[in-house]
Design a protein around this motif. Structure first.
Motif, short mmCIF file in Angstrom:
data_model
loop_
_atom_site.label_atom_id
_atom_site.label_comp_id
_atom_site.label_asym_id
_atom_site.label_seq_id
_atom_site.Cartn_x
_atom_site.Cartn_y
_atom_site.Cartn_z
N PHE A 148 0.86 -1.17 0.00
CA PHE A 148 0.00 0.00 0.00
C PHE A 148 0.90 1.23 0.00
O PHE A 148 1.89 1.30 0.73
CB PHE A 148 -0.90 0.02 1.23
N LEU A 149 0.57 2.21 -0.82
CA LEU A 149 1.37 3.42 -0.99
C LEU A 149 0.52 4.62 -0.61
O LEU A 149 -0.46 4.92 -1.28
CB LEU A 149 1.83 3.52 -2.45
N GLY A 150 0.90 5.32 0.45
CA GLY A 150 0.14 6.47 0.92
C GLY A 150 -0.60 6.12 2.21
O GLY A 150 -0.61 4.95 2.62
N PRO A 151 -1.24 7.12 2.86
CA PRO A 151 -1.30 8.53 2.46
C PRO A 151 0.09 9.19 2.43
O PRO A 151 1.02 8.69 3.05
CB PRO A 151 -2.17 9.16 3.55
N GLY A 152 0.19 10.27 1.69
CA GLY A 152 1.47 10.91 1.51
C GLY A 152 2.44 9.96 0.85
O GLY A 152 2.10 9.24 -0.08
N THR A 153 3.67 9.91 1.35
CA THR A 153 4.69 9.03 0.77
C THR A 153 4.90 7.78 1.62
O THR A 153 5.90 7.09 1.46
CB THR A 153 6.01 9.79 0.62
N LEU A 154 3.97 7.46 2.53
CA LEU A 154 4.08 6.25 3.32
C LEU A 154 4.03 5.02 2.42
O LEU A 154 3.46 5.04 1.34
CB LEU A 154 2.95 6.18 4.35
N SER A 155 4.62 3.92 2.89
CA SER A 155 4.63 2.67 2.13
C SER A 155 4.70 1.51 3.11
O SER A 155 5.50 1.53 4.05
CB SER A 155 5.85 2.64 1.19
N ARG A 156 3.85 0.49 2.91
CA ARG A 156 3.87 -0.66 3.80
C ARG A 156 3.42 -1.91 3.05
O ARG A 156 2.51 -1.86 2.22
CB ARG A 156 2.99 -0.44 5.02
N SER A 157 4.05 -3.04 3.33
CA SER A 157 3.76 -4.29 2.66
C SER A 157 2.42 -4.86 3.11
O SER A 157 2.01 -4.69 4.27
CB SER A 157 4.85 -5.33 2.94
N ILE A 158 1.75 -5.56 2.20
CA ILE A 158 0.59 -6.34 2.59
C ILE A 158 1.06 -7.56 3.36
O ILE A 158 2.24 -7.91 3.34
CB ILE A 158 -0.25 -6.77 1.36
N SER A 159 0.14 -8.22 4.06
CA SER A 159 0.52 -9.38 4.86
C SER A 159 0.88 -10.55 3.95
O SER A 159 0.52 -10.59 2.77
CB SER A 159 -0.63 -9.78 5.78
N ALA A 160 1.59 -11.51 4.49
CA ALA A 160 1.95 -12.77 3.83
C ALA A 160 2.97 -12.62 2.71
O ALA A 160 3.43 -13.61 2.15
CB ALA A 160 0.71 -13.48 3.29
N GLY A 161 3.37 -11.40 2.36
CA GLY A 161 4.47 -11.20 1.45
C GLY A 161 4.27 -11.70 0.04
O GLY A 161 5.21 -12.14 -0.60
N HIS A 162 3.05 -11.65 -0.49
CA HIS A 162 2.80 -12.13 -1.85
C HIS A 162 3.44 -11.21 -2.89
O HIS A 162 3.30 -9.99 -2.82
CB HIS A 162 1.30 -12.22 -2.11
N VAL A 163 4.10 -11.81 -3.89
CA VAL A 163 4.63 -11.07 -5.03
C VAL A 163 3.54 -11.09 -6.11
O VAL A 163 3.08 -12.16 -6.51
CB VAL A 163 5.93 -11.69 -5.56
N LEU A 164 3.15 -9.92 -6.60
CA LEU A 164 1.96 -9.79 -7.43
C LEU A 164 2.31 -9.35 -8.85
O LEU A 164 3.30 -8.66 -9.07
CB LEU A 164 1.01 -8.77 -6.80
N ARG A 165 1.46 -9.74 -9.82
CA ARG A 165 1.69 -9.33 -11.20
C ARG A 165 0.51 -8.56 -11.81
O ARG A 165 0.68 -7.84 -12.79
CB ARG A 165 2.01 -10.53 -12.07
N ARG A 166 -0.70 -8.73 -11.28
CA ARG A 166 -1.88 -7.97 -11.72
C ARG A 166 -2.67 -7.62 -10.48
O ARG A 166 -2.74 -8.40 -9.53
CB ARG A 166 -2.77 -8.78 -12.67
N LEU A 167 -3.31 -6.46 -10.49
CA LEU A 167 -4.14 -6.08 -9.36
C LEU A 167 -5.17 -5.05 -9.79
O LEU A 167 -5.08 -4.44 -10.85
CB LEU A 167 -3.28 -5.57 -8.20
N GLY A 168 -6.18 -4.90 -8.96
CA GLY A 168 -7.25 -3.95 -9.21
C GLY A 168 -8.00 -3.66 -7.92
O GLY A 168 -7.61 -4.13 -6.84
N HIS A 169 -9.08 -2.90 -8.01
CA HIS A 169 -9.77 -2.46 -6.81
C HIS A 169 -11.28 -2.62 -6.98
O HIS A 169 -11.80 -2.76 -8.09
CB HIS A 169 -9.47 -0.99 -6.53
#
Length: 215
Positions: free
Chosen positions: A89-110
């Motif tokens: 997850f990126l933001g708010p601002g310039t914050l950045s934090r990994s999702i749980s379980a450390g999955h490496v992703l190639r496609r995503l959406g909302h």
């Protein structure tokens, strides 16, 4: 499309502009407000720019590899994927934090309620909650490899390696149709049109049109 000619008048305000990023572009998405664009770049950066003047608003980089995908969770928070690193997850601002379980992703959406979906490199469809980053798995066909959300986030579509096109409004996924040899999928705000691309054809809902060899 076939024997039908459709004409659109394209608004020229604001005028079209070219935004240069200096490295390969993996994906570009417009913010929910329509005021900004986020892009995933081959340099490993995910960059957000204001559409009105092209000004850079935010930039993230957490790996030297390729940033593969990006989507908005809301106007303040993005969800990004990069080769060789867990989704973040990126933001708010310039914050950045990994999702749980450390999955490496190639496609995503909302989805419009703030949740996200993602495809990892193990052919698994994931549901991702915001803000805690909890990850769950979902059943979607054999070897899903491409997907897209509608601009509003009301619908999403995922394509499996048999040409199965699966759609969801945020809960379970249902197979809508089968398009053999399809390589990409997209979906509209009302669940239609459902667009699939083949190597030499484009299908809009159930109607396919060949792309001439000279194109």
């Amino acid at each position: 499309l076939g024997d039908t000619l459709q004409l659109w008048r394209v608004a020229m305000t604001p005028r079209p502009a070219a935004l240069h990023f200096g490295s390969g572009l993996s994906q570009a998405v417009i913010s929910p407000s329509g005021e900004a664009m986020a892009v995933a770049l081959g340099s490993g950066d995910i960059v957000e720019r204001r559409l009105s003047d092209g000004r850079e608003l935010r930039r993230w980089r957490w790996i030297e590899g390729v940033a593969k995908a990006v989507t908005y969770v809301n106007d303040e928070v993005l969800f990004g994927a990069a080769m060789g690193a867990p989704g973040r997850f990126l933001g708010p601002g310039t914050l950045s934090r990994s999702i749980s379980a450390g999955h490496v992703l190639r496609r995503l959406g909302h989805f419009s309620d703030g949740r996200a979906w993602a495809l990892d490199y193990k052919d698994v469809v994931l549901s991702v909650n915001f803000p805690d980053g909890a990850v769950g798995t979902q059943e979607v066909g054999p070897s899903p490899f491409d997907g897209s959300s509608s601009p509003s986030g009301d619908w999403a579509a995922i394509l499996d390696n048999r040409g199965g096109v699966w759609v969801s409004e945020g809960e379970a996924w249902a197979e809508a149709r089968r398009v053999p040899d399809a390589v990409a999928v997209d979906i509209g705000d009302d669940g239609l049109p459902l667009v699939t691309a083949l190597p030499r054809a484009v299908c809009i809902d159930a109607r396919c049109v060949a792309i001439p060899e000279e194109v």
